[in-house]
Structures are given as structure tokens and as C-alpha cells.
Design a protein around this motif. Structure first.
Motif, mmCIF file in Angstrom:
data_model
loop_
_atom_site.group_PDB
_atom_site.id
_atom_site.type_symbol
_atom_site.label_atom_id
_atom_site.label_comp_id
_atom_site.label_asym_id
_atom_site.label_seq_id
_atom_site.Cartn_x
_atom_site.Cartn_y
_atom_site.Cartn_z
ATOM 1 N N ARG A 68 10.930 4.321 9.340
ATOM 2 C CA ARG A 68 10.400 3.367 8.365
ATOM 3 C C ARG A 68 9.492 2.375 9.064
ATOM 4 N NH1 ARG A 68 12.453 3.384 3.211
ATOM 5 N NH2 ARG A 68 14.249 4.729 2.945
ATOM 6 N N LEU A 69 8.493 1.916 8.327
ATOM 7 C CA LEU A 69 7.617 0.845 8.798
ATOM 8 C C LEU A 69 7.917 -0.404 7.983
ATOM 9 C CD1 LEU A 69 4.103 2.478 9.266
ATOM 10 C CD2 LEU A 69 5.761 1.849 11.015
ATOM 11 N N LEU A 70 8.150 -1.476 8.680
ATOM 12 C CA LEU A 70 8.375 -2.770 8.056
ATOM 13 C C LEU A 70 7.117 -3.592 8.283
ATOM 14 C CD1 LEU A 70 10.483 -4.673 6.723
ATOM 15 C CD2 LEU A 70 11.089 -5.401 9.027
ATOM 16 N N MET A 71 6.498 -4.043 7.202
ATOM 17 C CA MET A 71 5.260 -4.823 7.289
ATOM 18 C C MET A 71 5.552 -6.274 6.925
ATOM 19 S SD MET A 71 2.739 -2.709 8.020
ATOM 20 C CE MET A 71 1.295 -3.591 7.493
ATOM 21 N N SER A 126 18.641 4.238 5.165
ATOM 22 C CA SER A 126 18.735 4.591 3.750
ATOM 23 C C SER A 126 17.901 3.590 2.963
ATOM 24 C CB SER A 126 20.190 4.531 3.288
ATOM 25 O OG SER A 126 20.630 3.176 3.258
ATOM 26 N N PRO A 127 17.491 3.948 1.748
ATOM 27 C CA PRO A 127 16.742 2.965 0.939
ATOM 28 C C PRO A 127 17.502 1.649 0.748
ATOM 29 C CG PRO A 127 16.539 5.147 -0.018
ATOM 30 C CD PRO A 127 17.557 5.251 1.097
ATOM 31 N N ASP A 129 19.742 0.285 2.820
ATOM 32 C CA ASP A 129 19.716 -0.465 4.081
ATOM 33 C C ASP A 129 18.334 -1.063 4.340
ATOM 34 O OD1 ASP A 129 22.393 0.033 4.560
ATOM 35 O OD2 ASP A 129 22.004 1.745 5.894
ATOM 36 N N ALA A 130 17.298 -0.318 4.000
ATOM 37 C CA ALA A 130 15.933 -0.828 4.171
ATOM 38 C C ALA A 130 15.706 -2.051 3.283
ATOM 39 C CB ALA A 130 14.909 0.263 3.862
ATOM 40 N N SER A 131 16.174 -1.966 2.045
ATOM 41 C CA SER A 131 16.043 -3.108 1.128
ATOM 42 C C SER A 131 16.799 -4.322 1.652
ATOM 43 C CB SER A 131 16.573 -2.738 -0.265
ATOM 44 O OG SER A 131 15.738 -1.788 -0.855
ATOM 45 N N ALA A 132 17.972 -4.082 2.222
ATOM 46 C CA ALA A 132 18.755 -5.191 2.776
ATOM 47 C C ALA A 132 18.026 -5.829 3.961
ATOM 48 C CB ALA A 132 20.142 -4.696 3.202
ATOM 49 N N ARG A 133 17.393 -5.020 4.807
ATOM 50 C CA ARG A 133 16.634 -5.564 5.948
ATOM 51 C C ARG A 133 15.462 -6.399 5.446
ATOM 52 N NH1 ARG A 133 16.958 -2.220 10.869
ATOM 53 N NH2 ARG A 133 15.603 -3.696 11.885
ATOM 54 N N VAL A 134 14.767 -5.918 4.419
ATOM 55 C CA VAL A 134 13.632 -6.658 3.863
ATOM 56 C C VAL A 134 14.115 -7.986 3.286
ATOM 57 C CG1 VAL A 134 11.912 -6.673 2.000
ATOM 58 C CG2 VAL A 134 12.169 -4.645 3.452
ATOM 59 N N ARG A 135 15.195 -7.955 2.512
ATOM 60 C CA ARG A 135 15.729 -9.193 1.930
ATOM 61 C C ARG A 135 16.138 -10.180 3.028
ATOM 62 N NH1 ARG A 135 18.262 -5.613 -1.417
ATOM 63 N NH2 ARG A 135 20.265 -5.910 -0.375
ATOM 64 N N ALA A 163 8.918 4.384 3.951
ATOM 65 C CA ALA A 163 9.467 5.493 4.739
ATOM 66 C C ALA A 163 8.354 6.480 5.048
ATOM 67 C CB ALA A 163 10.578 6.181 3.957
ATOM 68 N N SER A 164 8.427 7.072 6.226
ATOM 69 C CA SER A 164 7.463 8.120 6.561
ATOM 70 C C SER A 164 7.695 9.310 5.634
ATOM 71 C CB SER A 164 7.641 8.543 8.024
ATOM 72 O OG SER A 164 8.946 9.057 8.226
ATOM 73 N N ARG A 165 6.638 10.069 5.431
ATOM 74 C CA ARG A 165 6.722 11.265 4.591
ATOM 75 C C ARG A 165 6.480 12.497 5.457
ATOM 76 N NH1 ARG A 165 2.881 9.000 -0.249
ATOM 77 N NH2 ARG A 165 4.427 7.620 -1.193
ATOM 78 N N PRO A 166 7.120 13.597 5.103
ATOM 79 C CA PRO A 166 6.890 14.822 5.879
ATOM 80 C C PRO A 166 5.401 15.185 5.903
ATOM 81 C CG PRO A 166 8.732 15.112 4.370
ATOM 82 C CD PRO A 166 8.090 13.787 4.029
#
Length: 180
Positions: A68-71, A126-127, A129-135, A163-166
Motif C-alpha cells: 500500500r502507498l500512504l500519501m 487489510s482495507p 487496517d489501512a483505514s485505521a492507519r489513515v485515521r 493498494a497496489s494492483r496486479p
């Protein structure tokens, strides 16, 4: 010979000279302290800029893998630079970079993409966990102890995560992260 207590009163001119000397020393000390602080900010910004090459290498290394990339985009950096000066703009970027670095885990890497954008490569999440990191990052950014003059011009930062895509290249993921 060793001097004892002052044997005579100082003249007005001598007092003026001492006062001027004292003010000059204080100003020189302040100038040195400011130069050291400026160097520290410059070093931090240069470090984040240098990290971009490492980040791109890391993204290429992770090609085909999930990440994942966090901007983080400083809202109003241009206005801070234009109205308050580049030193305050640098202070804002350094504070945001430090905050972003504080939430990284082992194996994750952050860099400055450009003027007001910071990016971090995160481990697979996971989506939820990613949302929790952003928050969590948004809360930290909102609570940054920035001087009021900066807070009056810059109203925080936008934070997002993709998230990266294949089959997607690192540059495509970066471009998509910047657009979202």
C-alpha cells in the motif's frame, strides 16, 4: 597582575561599549542558534528528498507483490511559503515528515515526492487496517504542535492510502495514489 575589585567607576562611554558588545554577542549567539536550526531543517528535508530514490527502488523490488502507498499532502504549503516564508514552509514539511515516520513499521519507507507531498510504502494491510492507519495519521497531523501563524494559513494535510494492483507499475500506483 591580578585584579581585585573594580578600582574606579566605569565611564559612560565604557558602559556603552560593554552594552554594545553584550548585545552583539547575544545577537551572534542567536544567529548561530538559528543557523544550526536551519541546518537541521535542511538536513531533514534533504534526507526526505534522498529517500525518494530508495522508495522507488523499493517499489520496483515489490513489483507484483502486494503493498500500500500512504500519501500525505500538506494543505496550504504554497500559501505558507508565500505569506510566511520558506522557513515556515520547511517547518511544516519537517513536522509532517516526522509524523509520517513515527507511524511506520519495520520494512516501511517514507519519502518526499515533491513540494507538498509525502509518500510511504506500507507493508500489505487489510482495507480495515489501512483505514485505521489513515485515521491515526490524520489525528496525529491534526494535533501537530505548529506555531499559530502556520496553523492560520495551513489547515492540516490530506491523507489517503491505495493498494497496489496486479500488473501495475510503481509509477502507475504512485500516479493513482496522487489522484485519489
Amino acid at each position: 597582575r591580578a585584579r581585585g575589585p573594580v578600582e574606579r567607576a566605569l565611564s559612560a562611554r565604557e558602559i556603552e561599549v560593554l552594552h554594545t558588545w553584550s548585545k552583539t554577542r547575544k545577537r551572534e549567539q542567536t544567529d548561530r542558534e538559528l543557523a544550526i536550526a536551519r541546518d537541521a531543517y535542511d538536513d531533514c528535508i534533504a534526507y526526505m528528498d534522498e529517500q525518494l530514490g530508495r522508495l522507488m527502488d523499493e517499489l520496483e523490488h515489490r513489483a507484483g507483490a502486494s503493498y500500500r502507498l500512504l500519501m500525505l499532502d500538506a494543505d496550504g504549503l504554497k500559501q505558507v511559503n508565500d505569506s510566511l516564508g520558506y522557513e515556515d514552509g520547511d517547518l511544516l514539511i519537517v513536522a509532517l515528515a516526522d509524523t509520517l515516520a513515527s507511524v511506520l513499521e519495520a520494512g516501511e519507507l517514507a519519502a518526499r515526492l515533491g513540494g507538498d507531498e509525502l509518500v510511504a510504502v506500507l507493508n500489505p494491510l487489510s482495507p480495515a487496517d489501512a483505514s485505521a492507519r489513515v485515521r491515526g495519521l490524520r489525528v496525529l497531523v491534526d494535533d501537530l504542535p505548529l506555531p499559530r501563524r502556520i496553523r492560520d494559513v495551513c489547515h492540516g494535510a490530506s491523507v489517503g492510502c491505495v493498494a497496489s494492483r496486479p500488473g501495475e507499475t510503481a509509477r502507475e500506483t504512485l500516479r493513482r495514489a496522487g489522484a485519489e
